[in-house]
Scaffold this active site. Sequence first.
Site, short mmCIF file in Angstrom:
data_model
loop_
_atom_site.label_atom_id
_atom_site.label_comp_id
_atom_site.label_asym_id
_atom_site.label_seq_id
_atom_site.Cartn_x
_atom_site.Cartn_y
_atom_site.Cartn_z
N VAL A 1 10.30 -8.01 -49.13
CA VAL A 1 10.59 -8.57 -50.46
C VAL A 1 12.02 -8.33 -50.92
O VAL A 1 12.49 -9.01 -51.83
CB VAL A 1 9.60 -7.99 -51.49
CG1 VAL A 1 9.93 -6.54 -51.83
CG2 VAL A 1 9.54 -8.84 -52.76
N TYR A 2 12.74 -7.40 -50.32
CA TYR A 2 14.08 -7.09 -50.79
C TYR A 2 15.00 -8.31 -50.64
O TYR A 2 15.23 -8.80 -49.53
CB TYR A 2 14.68 -5.91 -50.04
CG TYR A 2 14.00 -4.58 -50.28
CD1 TYR A 2 13.14 -4.38 -51.36
CD2 TYR A 2 14.24 -3.50 -49.43
CE1 TYR A 2 12.53 -3.16 -51.58
CE2 TYR A 2 13.63 -2.27 -49.65
CZ TYR A 2 12.78 -2.11 -50.71
OH TYR A 2 12.17 -0.88 -50.92
N SER A 3 15.49 -8.76 -51.79
CA SER A 3 16.40 -9.92 -51.82
C SER A 3 15.83 -11.10 -51.03
O SER A 3 16.54 -11.77 -50.28
CB SER A 3 17.79 -9.54 -51.31
OG SER A 3 18.37 -8.55 -52.14
N GLY B 1 13.94 -11.36 -48.47
CA GLY B 1 14.02 -11.31 -47.01
C GLY B 1 15.41 -11.15 -46.45
O GLY B 1 15.57 -10.86 -45.26
#
Length: 326
Positions: free
Chosen positions: A60-62, A64
Amino acid sequence: MDYVKLGRTGLEVSRLCLGCMSYGAPDRGTHPWSLPEDESRPFIRKALDSGITFFDTANVYSDGTSEEFLGRAIKDFARRDDLVIATKVFNRMRPGPNGAGLSRKAILNEIDNSLRRLGTDYVDLYQIHRWDYGTPIEETLEALDTVVRTGKARYIGASSMHAWQFAKALALQERHGWARFVSMQNYVNLLYREEERDMLPLCADAGIGVIPWSPLARGRLTRPWSEGSARSETDEFGKTLYAATADADRQVVEQVAAIAAARGVPAAQVALAWVLQKSEITAPIVGATKPVHLDDAVAALSLKLEPAEIAALEAPYVPHAVVGFK
């Protein structure tokens, strides 16, 4: 750099883990303070040069792009087999049904998506980012077992949840012969010590490695209380973690600053040294958006706090409401 076993496994990890939430396209996802790729790569390179071999990210960070940045960097800067790469699954990656959560469908889809973005055939540690109240835990654990048995992950871990939930999951894994969680990524720092009540003793008893997130309380322990940052102004999740205990937290921050001044070192080193001295902790996950952040993290490994200093740091703490998960 020191290297230790992750929990009761044979896997060796560096005593520091570089958290990659700070690296990703700023206009993707919910982290507008994240660094774009050209600014991220020097930090990953510096971490490697410092002996850090353990890297943590999440799908989920940025949206992908954190996984993508990390994957391209390690391909250029290191041998894959020398590194321990961890990522996570749970949060929403797309609109509509099955776009989030820990169902068998979601897990088996998302591990493939993470591997594609990272540019690798396997991850060393695949973690559930949170507890999924909408999916039977048995379904989740069996799907994670499939991920391990098919070679897409070497080990599995969990992140912030209630201790009773983690104990239940461990018991089910043992009962069914499924791959066992080997690590807990939870929230531990001088401003939030509630994990000392149940989760840390559970991990110690069960031989679980502990890799806490936000060991510096999103930077609050590293600077004067009244001083903010670009991240603190835009980090909506971070704002929910500290609002209710500001008066007591201020006293902790001031105590960190006082001991740092007496030692002649930055406050970040004192705050991280406190985390590192806890016997249950394997490798704190440190973020870095300035070169000095990594310098301080490495220096903290050699800073040994005296019992009186630890007592002074802990004295202002008051019980906090449970935060960081539901």
